[in-house]
Design an enzyme around this catalytic site. Structure first.
Site, PDB file in Angstrom:
ATOM      1  N   HIS A 119       0.860  -1.179   0.000  1.00  0.00           N
ATOM      2  CA  HIS A 119       0.000   0.000   0.000  1.00  0.00           C
ATOM      3  C   HIS A 119       0.896   1.228   0.000  1.00  0.00           C
ATOM      4  O   HIS A 119       1.707   1.419   0.906  1.00  0.00           O
ATOM      5  CB  HIS A 119      -0.917   0.025   1.226  1.00  0.00           C
ATOM      6  CG  HIS A 119      -1.870   1.193   1.209  1.00  0.00           C
ATOM      7  ND1 HIS A 119      -3.144   1.100   0.693  1.00  0.00           N
ATOM      8  CD2 HIS A 119      -1.722   2.482   1.608  1.00  0.00           C
ATOM      9  CE1 HIS A 119      -3.741   2.269   0.780  1.00  0.00           C
ATOM     10  NE2 HIS A 119      -2.888   3.132   1.335  1.00  0.00           N
ATOM     11  N   CYS A 120       0.755   2.051  -1.018  1.00  0.00           N
ATOM     12  CA  CYS A 120       1.632   3.200  -1.188  1.00  0.00           C
ATOM     13  C   CYS A 120       0.926   4.480  -0.735  1.00  0.00           C
ATOM     14  O   CYS A 120      -0.042   4.917  -1.369  1.00  0.00           O
ATOM     15  CB  CYS A 120       2.050   3.332  -2.656  1.00  0.00           C
ATOM     16  SG  CYS A 120       3.174   4.726  -2.954  1.00  0.00           S
ATOM     17  N   PRO A 121       1.389   5.098   0.345  1.00  0.00           N
ATOM     18  CA  PRO A 121       0.737   6.343   0.799  1.00  0.00           C
ATOM     19  C   PRO A 121       0.978   7.511  -0.135  1.00  0.00           C
ATOM     20  O   PRO A 121       0.205   8.472  -0.134  1.00  0.00           O
ATOM     21  CB  PRO A 121       1.394   6.579   2.174  1.00  0.00           C
ATOM     22  CG  PRO A 121       2.719   5.907   2.095  1.00  0.00           C
ATOM     23  CD  PRO A 121       2.510   4.705   1.214  1.00  0.00           C
ATOM     24  N   GLY A 160      -1.783   7.082  -2.441  1.00  0.00           N
ATOM     25  CA  GLY A 160      -3.059   6.906  -1.751  1.00  0.00           C
ATOM     26  C   GLY A 160      -3.841   5.703  -2.227  1.00  0.00           C
ATOM     27  O   GLY A 160      -5.075   5.738  -2.269  1.00  0.00           O
TER      28      GLY A 160
END
Length: 349
Positions: A169-171, A174
């Site tokens: 999951h890449c912040p 998003g």
């Protein structure tokens, strides 16, 4: 009669939907604003303070205009890839409302009295073995989504969804990175690295022209401090996006995901998916991707998934007839791509 709901309105995950479910974001979509600013602001500064001055320094063959045009087109390309990465279904799998009854096993010791007769209590095995590419692979049961995951899938606790070929999951975008948006994610980080290189090189070229005019590098840097700042900015971020690019080139070449690379230490656990260097790259960039969930579709009440007897989320055939395996691994991938957080619920050794 109540107005029928759309799939995105009954979706169980933590996602954010806009335009009636046509675009789907992760719950941390606000971080996109930071990412956009990190891309757009330096490019605007470059175009107004460096590229504009290069119009006069390299006027032959309209080279200055070419530099400006390349900067703009490359930035647009990066932003389009960011949009494609962040706004589409990365490979979500709808939940089941009930566990697979055919997988129940009964434990005689854990029984209860019903009318004086001991009755075994059913339970779902935490894992089971399946055959994949001639090898035995262990798949685990998801308590949240109520199904066994196929290989390479995991449950993202940020989005609270099972994701096919879960990478992380890449912040910064998003969104989860999975089966459907991984190629766009890779192109995004690699083109961002290229943009950093271009801005750095053109800023250095402008400093070189100023050095020729003023006679020293120090005077040239004082004449255009913006160029120096842009060079430092691009140098720092090139270590990040450039490093990610080479890291994912390695992952693609060996047919791994970020999750697999950090979670599994033994080579046997991941080499089962390795098809050779060329085929691994073709799998990522040339393989036709399964159709996305139609979040914009209306929920069809009382509709069961054919062949399973289980009702999907919202009781809708939201895959357009394409049945997909369902999976989970209740782990959380943290904000840093290169750090994988501990399992949220450890239920077995």
């Amino acid at each position: 009669m109540a107005k029928p709901k759309r799939v995105y309105q009954v979706w169980k995950g933590k996602n954010i939907f806009i335009c009636n479910g046509r675009f789907v974001f992760g719950p941390d979509a606000k971080s996109l604003v930071v990412t956009l600013l990190l891309i757009i602001v330096p490019v605007i500064v470059f175009c107004t303070h460096v590229a504009r001055n290069l119009l006069h320094e390299v006027s032959e063959y309209n080279a200055g205009y070419a530099i400006l045009l390349v900067a703009i087109l490359l930035t647009v390309f990066v932003l389009v890839l960011l949009f494609l990465t962040s706004t589409q279904d990365p490979g979500f799998i709808p939940r089941s409302l009930h566990p697979p009854e055919e997988e129940f096993i009964f434990d005689s010791p854990a029984s209860i009295e019903v009318g004086g007769t001991p009755t075994p209590v059913p339970r779902i095995p935490r894992s089971k073995d399946i055959h994949f590419n001639g090898r035995t692979v262990k798949v685990k049961y998801c308590d949240t989504c109520k199904f066994y995951r196929p290989p390479r899938c995991s449950h993202c606790s940020v989005c609270d969804n099972c994701v096919e070929r879960f990478d992380h999951h890449c912040p910064w975008v998003g969104q989860c990175i999975g089966l459907r948006n991984y190629r766009y994610f890779f192109l995004f980080i690699s083109s961002s690295a290229l943009l950093c290189c271009f801005v750095f090189a053109m800023s250095a070229l402008y400093i070189k022209f100023l050095t020729d005019d003023y006679g020293s590098v120090w005077k040239a840097m004082k004449a255009s401090p913006v160029s120096v700042i842009l060079m430092a900015y691009c140098f720092i971020f090139l270590w990040f996006v450039g490093g990610l690019t080479f890291f994912h080139l390695y992952l693609i070449g060996t047919n791994q995901t970020t999750y697999e690379n950090f979670r599994y230490r033994r080579g046997d656990a991941i080499r089962v998916y390795d098809r050779g260097l060329l085929n691994n790259f073709l799998e990522v960039f040339c393989t036709k991707v399964k159709p996305s969930i139609n979040f914009h579709a209306y929920v069809q009440e009382n509709e069961l998934r054919p062949g399973t007897g289980l009702t999907p989320v919202g009781e809708v055939d939201c895959l357009g007839g394409d049945r997909r395996a369902k999976v989970e691994d209740d782990r959380e991938i943290g904000g840093d791509l290169l750090k994988i957080s501990q399992r949220r619920d450890v239920e077995e050794a």
